[in-house]
Structures are given as C-alpha cells and as structure tokens.
Design an enzyme around this catalytic site. Structure first.
Site, PDB file in Angstrom:
ATOM      1  CB  ILE A   1     -48.994  -5.261 -15.700  1.00 23.33           C
ATOM      2  CG1 ILE A   1     -50.096  -6.185 -15.195  1.00 23.33           C
ATOM      3  CG2 ILE A   1     -47.717  -5.426 -14.876  1.00 23.33           C
ATOM      4  CD1 ILE A   1     -49.779  -7.649 -15.279  1.00 23.33           C
TER       5      ILE A   1
ATOM      6  CG  HIS B   1     -42.382  -6.419 -16.565  1.00 24.89           C
ATOM      7  ND1 HIS B   1     -41.734  -7.269 -15.713  1.00 24.89           N
ATOM      8  CD2 HIS B   1     -41.826  -6.605 -17.778  1.00 24.89           C
ATOM      9  CE1 HIS B   1     -40.822  -7.945 -16.387  1.00 24.89           C
ATOM     10  NE2 HIS B   1     -40.863  -7.549 -17.665  1.00 24.89           N
ATOM     11  CG  LEU B   2     -41.949  -2.487 -22.426  1.00 26.67           C
ATOM     12  CD1 LEU B   2     -42.525  -1.118 -22.744  1.00 26.67           C
ATOM     13  CD2 LEU B   2     -40.580  -2.647 -23.033  1.00 26.67           C
ATOM     14  CG  HIS B   3     -47.109  -5.798 -21.280  1.00 26.48           C
ATOM     15  ND1 HIS B   3     -47.037  -5.016 -20.136  1.00 26.48           N
ATOM     16  CD2 HIS B   3     -48.408  -5.787 -21.636  1.00 26.48           C
ATOM     17  CE1 HIS B   3     -48.230  -4.568 -19.824  1.00 26.48           C
ATOM     18  NE2 HIS B   3     -49.095  -5.011 -20.726  1.00 26.48           N
ATOM     19  CD  GLN B   4     -44.349  -4.216 -29.676  1.00 26.57           C
ATOM     20  OE1 GLN B   4     -44.177  -3.018 -29.646  1.00 26.57           O
ATOM     21  NE2 GLN B   4     -43.667  -5.036 -30.461  1.00 26.57           N
TER      22      GLN B   4
END
Length: 187
Positions: free
Chosen positions: A140, A143-146
């Site tokens: 995805i 939308h940034l996600h770590q």
C-alpha cells in the site's frame, strides 16, 4: 472425467488423494494475493485501509496502540507472529512528507513496539523498515507505514523457504491483546 490415455477416471494429484505429502493450506492469504483491502487510488478516500482502521475499535482494527499522530496495528498478512506496523493517521505516502511531530512519534512508537514485543513474546531481534513506493515493494504505497517484525533465533525454517508458508502460532486477535497488554506506558 476420463484420463485421455488410460480410459481410467482422471484424478487431480494432491487434491484429497493421499500422496505422502502433508499440506498446510493458507486460504486467508488469497485475499492478499488478489488485492483485497488495497486502495483503488492514491487519495485517502480511495479505500485506504490505513485511513479506515482508526475509526474501528482496537479489537476490530487490530490496533495495539494509539498515539496523537500515529498508531500501531498488527499486520493482517504477517511475515512473522507479532508483525506490526506504525502508521501515521494522516494519509501521506513519503517519509519526507511527515511533519516533525509525526516523525518523532513514529520513532517513539517503534521503540515502544520493540519493548512490547520483547515483553510479550521474547523477541530476540527485529526487522524494521519501510518500503517507499510500489517499485520498492510497498503493498500500500499511498499510505506510509513502518514494519516492525519480531525475530527469534531459528525462526527461518523450511516452511517459508520451501513451502512458501508462514506458520503462526496464535490468532491475530489474541496476538493484539497480548502485545497491547505489554505495551509500555511511556508516550
């Protein structure tokens, strides 16, 4: 259906027929493979699951911690037991677009996630990182996600390598409750 060469009934190999192989079926992964819950476009209103999760209850959204700017959530398609992600509430794609407070809280929740996972599951180490853009492997990208993936000595075994199957010892809801209970109180 008859086998074309023998006039015997044709059988599908490995489909209910004993063949000395044991199989672990993971039909839930088909949703991921087929792109279920993936946004239809780059905007927040395009079906972004990371924008929708905060409006759900913690249990329904698999949220383990909510901060002011970011939240921690279990990965619905984990690489390992306890695999979670730290996600900004704001729909932003690139790390360089985060504000100072968002960046600081993303770092703080990542540290807290590591502490919680060590307490809850005795993790020996972690893989932590972001895939920026589809070409870099982001499922995805809009939308940034770590990712915070706990690791244990010997956890790379034949299942993911040979069987392309990940064995998880616990249901995600149980994992969420365990990690949330172990989360440190610091914010």
């Amino acid at each position: 259906m008859l086998h074309p060469m023998t006039s015997e009934p044709e059988q599908q190999i490995g489909v209910g027929t004993p063949d000395a192989f044991q199989r672990l079926w993971t039909p839930h992964r088909m949703a991921y493979i087929q792109g279920e819950n993936k946004p239809t476009g780059p905007e927040a209103g395009d079906g972004c699951p990371f924008c929708a999760i905060p409006s759900a209850t913690d249990e329904a959204g698999l949220v383990v911690r909510r901060g002011e700017h970011v939240y921690g959530v279990l990965n619905l398609y984990p690489y390992n037991g306890g695999h979670l992600m730290v996600v900004p509430y704001r729909h932003v794609a690139d790390y360089t677009e985060l504000t100072g407070p968002e960046t600081a809280e993303l770092a703080a929740l990542t540290k807290q996630a590591m502490a919680a996972l060590r307490t809850a599951s005795g993790a020996h180490g972690f893989n932590i990182g972001m895939n920026q853009g589809t070409v870099a492997g982001a499922g995805i990208a809009a939308h940034l996600h770590q990712h915070v993936v706990p690791r244990w000595g010997g956890d790379t075994n034949f299942m993911p390598v040979i069987g392309q199957t990940q064995v998880l010892p616990q249901l995600l809801g149980e994992t969420r409750a365990m990690i949330a209970a172990a989360w440190p109180d610091e914010r």
